[in-house]
Design an enzyme around this catalytic site. Structure first.
Site, PDB file in Angstrom:
ATOM      1  N   GLU A  98       0.835  -1.225   0.009  1.00  0.00           N
ATOM      2  CA  GLU A  98       0.104   0.020   0.025  1.00  0.00           C
ATOM      3  C   GLU A  98       0.932   1.149  -0.109  1.00  0.00           C
ATOM      4  O   GLU A  98       1.986   1.185   0.468  1.00  0.00           O
ATOM      5  CB  GLU A  98      -0.950  -0.137   1.157  1.00  0.00           C
ATOM      6  CG  GLU A  98      -1.801   1.172   1.473  1.00  0.00           C
ATOM      7  CD  GLU A  98      -2.802   1.387   0.561  1.00  0.00           C
ATOM      8  OE1 GLU A  98      -2.350   1.626  -0.581  1.00  0.00           O
ATOM      9  OE2 GLU A  98      -3.779   1.897   0.801  1.00  0.00           O
ATOM     10  N   ASP A  99       0.329   2.388  -0.398  1.00  0.00           N
ATOM     11  CA  ASP A  99       1.077   3.588  -0.754  1.00  0.00           C
ATOM     12  C   ASP A  99       1.213   4.237   0.903  1.00  0.00           C
ATOM     13  O   ASP A  99       2.341   4.380   1.331  1.00  0.00           O
ATOM     14  CB  ASP A  99       0.437   4.567  -1.545  1.00  0.00           C
ATOM     15  CG  ASP A  99      -0.826   5.050  -1.234  1.00  0.00           C
ATOM     16  OD1 ASP A  99      -1.382   4.382  -0.600  1.00  0.00           O
ATOM     17  OD2 ASP A  99      -1.535   5.629  -1.994  1.00  0.00           O
ATOM     18  N   ASP A 102      -2.572   6.302   7.043  1.00  0.00           N
ATOM     19  CA  ASP A 102      -2.843   7.375   7.548  1.00  0.00           C
ATOM     20  C   ASP A 102      -3.689   7.230   8.960  1.00  0.00           C
ATOM     21  O   ASP A 102      -3.271   6.587   9.968  1.00  0.00           O
ATOM     22  CB  ASP A 102      -3.661   8.139   6.432  1.00  0.00           C
ATOM     23  CG  ASP A 102      -3.761   9.796   6.866  1.00  0.00           C
ATOM     24  OD1 ASP A 102      -3.111  10.251   7.798  1.00  0.00           O
ATOM     25  OD2 ASP A 102      -4.477  10.664   6.271  1.00  0.00           O
ATOM     26  N   PHE A 151      -0.127  16.300   3.512  1.00  0.00           N
ATOM     27  CA  PHE A 151      -0.587  16.052   2.333  1.00  0.00           C
ATOM     28  C   PHE A 151       0.788  15.765   1.263  1.00  0.00           C
ATOM     29  O   PHE A 151       1.147  16.783   0.816  1.00  0.00           O
ATOM     30  CB  PHE A 151      -1.611  16.720   1.706  1.00  0.00           C
ATOM     31  CG  PHE A 151      -2.459  15.833   0.666  1.00  0.00           C
ATOM     32  CD1 PHE A 151      -3.611  14.986   1.419  1.00  0.00           C
ATOM     33  CD2 PHE A 151      -2.416  15.829  -0.441  1.00  0.00           C
ATOM     34  CE1 PHE A 151      -4.335  14.289   0.538  1.00  0.00           C
ATOM     35  CE2 PHE A 151      -3.051  14.860  -1.290  1.00  0.00           C
ATOM     36  CZ  PHE A 151      -4.019  14.156  -0.818  1.00  0.00           C
ATOM     37  N   VAL A 152       0.871  14.542   0.800  1.00  0.00           N
ATOM     38  CA  VAL A 152       1.970  14.205  -0.169  1.00  0.00           C
ATOM     39  C   VAL A 152       1.422  13.691  -1.267  1.00  0.00           C
ATOM     40  O   VAL A 152       0.149  13.008  -1.573  1.00  0.00           O
ATOM     41  CB  VAL A 152       2.911  13.220   0.520  1.00  0.00           C
ATOM     42  CG1 VAL A 152       3.695  13.974   1.644  1.00  0.00           C
ATOM     43  CG2 VAL A 152       2.246  11.950   0.943  1.00  0.00           C
ATOM     44  N   ARG A 164       0.891  11.947  -9.840  1.00  0.00           N
ATOM     45  CA  ARG A 164       1.256  10.662  -9.665  1.00  0.00           C
ATOM     46  C   ARG A 164       2.516  10.230 -10.461  1.00  0.00           C
ATOM     47  O   ARG A 164       3.236   9.685 -10.032  1.00  0.00           O
ATOM     48  CB  ARG A 164       0.075   9.803 -10.483  1.00  0.00           C
ATOM     49  CG  ARG A 164      -1.206   9.405  -9.453  1.00  0.00           C
ATOM     50  CD  ARG A 164      -1.909   8.456  -9.995  1.00  0.00           C
ATOM     51  NE  ARG A 164      -3.260   8.308  -9.585  1.00  0.00           N
ATOM     52  CZ  ARG A 164      -3.695   8.023  -8.451  1.00  0.00           C
ATOM     53  NH1 ARG A 164      -3.002   7.528  -7.540  1.00  0.00           N
ATOM     54  NH2 ARG A 164      -5.161   8.158  -8.159  1.00  0.00           N
TER      55      ARG A 164
HETATM   56  P1  IMP Z   1      -6.442   5.645   5.748  1.00  0.00           P
HETATM   57  O1  IMP Z   1      -7.521   4.862   5.740  1.00  0.00           O
HETATM   58  O2  IMP Z   1      -6.808   7.113   6.179  1.00  0.00           O
HETATM   59  O3  IMP Z   1      -5.004   5.024   6.480  1.00  0.00           O
HETATM   60  O4  IMP Z   1      -6.218   6.138   4.367  1.00  0.00           O
HETATM   61  C1  IMP Z   1      -4.962   5.696   3.312  1.00  0.00           C
HETATM   62  C2  IMP Z   1      -5.286   6.101   2.070  1.00  0.00           C
HETATM   63  O5  IMP Z   1      -5.662   7.404   1.995  1.00  0.00           O
HETATM   64  C3  IMP Z   1      -4.108   6.091   1.323  1.00  0.00           C
HETATM   65  O6  IMP Z   1      -3.848   4.824   0.572  1.00  0.00           O
HETATM   66  C4  IMP Z   1      -4.306   6.968   0.329  1.00  0.00           C
HETATM   67  O7  IMP Z   1      -5.016   6.666  -0.863  1.00  0.00           O
HETATM   68  C5  IMP Z   1      -4.841   8.225   0.963  1.00  0.00           C
HETATM   69  N1  IMP Z   1      -4.016   9.058   1.613  1.00  0.00           N
HETATM   70  C6  IMP Z   1      -3.723   9.328   3.061  1.00  0.00           C
HETATM   71  N2  IMP Z   1      -2.804  10.304   3.212  1.00  0.00           N
HETATM   72  C7  IMP Z   1      -2.858  10.679   1.902  1.00  0.00           C
HETATM   73  C8  IMP Z   1      -1.686  11.917   1.306  1.00  0.00           C
HETATM   74  O8  IMP Z   1      -0.893  12.632   1.844  1.00  0.00           O
HETATM   75  N3  IMP Z   1      -1.553  12.123  -0.123  1.00  0.00           N
HETATM   76  C9  IMP Z   1      -2.527  11.417  -0.928  1.00  0.00           C
HETATM   77  N4  IMP Z   1      -3.368  10.228  -0.380  1.00  0.00           N
HETATM   78  C10 IMP Z   1      -3.303  10.252   0.805  1.00  0.00           C
HETATM   79 MG    MG Z   2      -4.871   4.648  -1.403  1.00  0.00          MG
END
Ligand code: IMP
Ligand code: MG
Length: 177
Positions: A98-99, A102, A151-152, A164
């Site tokens: 996963e990228d 958060d 935010f990245v 991207r």
């Molecule tokens: P989580 O469910 O809050 O952990 O969200 C994770 C997902 O939110 C990641 O897979 C990203 O798609 C998106 N996300 C969270 N932070 C960022 C960011 O800084 N930039 C872009 N996408 C983000």
């Molecule tokens: Mg994602």
């Protein structure tokens, strides 16, 4: 003021060096296993492609695409699967790629979804970890970089489907003009 790219957080060289280390570590830990690598679209596609090429393991590759019902900047934890796995993973060793983690809600959902299919093992690799925003204590096995709550974009990660293509990880913020 419009939001746009305001700087660089991680250089192309830093990312490449860390991905090489992660690939080596994963290859040591999973040595001798055949692994199904599951990349999460779309944000993890670049990381997944690079990580795979740093792994000296027998691998298969599959992808899932998910979307979160949330606002633009925070996921709600209610995840919709837009593309499911094509590969049966029961009894297989799985590496989820996963990228970003958060709040942790997306990853928690995906881990539960995959665990339900009874893989032999399930490991998770993420490029970026933003621990300050965590809402659930999801365990991640391999973290590329721990970063502040910014935010990245870049290296596969988008802001409104932009950026991207950047080879580095950049920061999005308010821009003048
Ligand atoms: P989580 O469910 O809050 O952990 O969200 C994770 C997902 O939110 C990641 O897979 C990203 O798609 C998106 N996300 C969270 N932070 C960022 C960011 O800084 N930039 C872009 N996408 C983000
Ligand atoms: Mg994602």
């Amino acid at each position: 003021m419009a939001k746009g790219l305001v700087g660089q957080l991680l250089s192309e060289e830093q990312i490449a060096a860390r991905v090489r280390e992660m690939g080596a570590e994963i290859s040591r830990d999973l040595a001798g296993q055949s692994v199904v690598v599951v990349g999460i679209l779309r944000g993890a596609f670049v990381f997944c492609a690079d990580l795979l090429r740093q792994m000296s393991l027998q691998t298969e590759v599959d992808f899932m695409a998910v979307s979160s019902y949330g606002d633009a900047t925070e996921s709600s934890g209610v995840i919709k699967i837009m593309k499911d796995l094509d590969t049966p993973v029961e009894g297989r060793h799985v590496l989820l790629v996963e990228d970003i983690v958060d709040t942790g809600l997306t990853l928690q959902y995906l881990k539960g979804y995959l665990a339900h299919q009874r893989p032999a093992s399930l490991q998770v690799a993420v490029l970026l970890d933003k621990p300050t925003r965590r809402k659930t204590a999801v365990e991640v096995d391999y973290v590329g970089f721990t970063i502040p709550d910014e935010f990245v974009v870049g290296y596969g990660i988008d802001y409104a489907e932009q950026y991207r293509h950047l080879p580095y990880v950049g920061l999005v913020g308010e821009q003048n003009g």
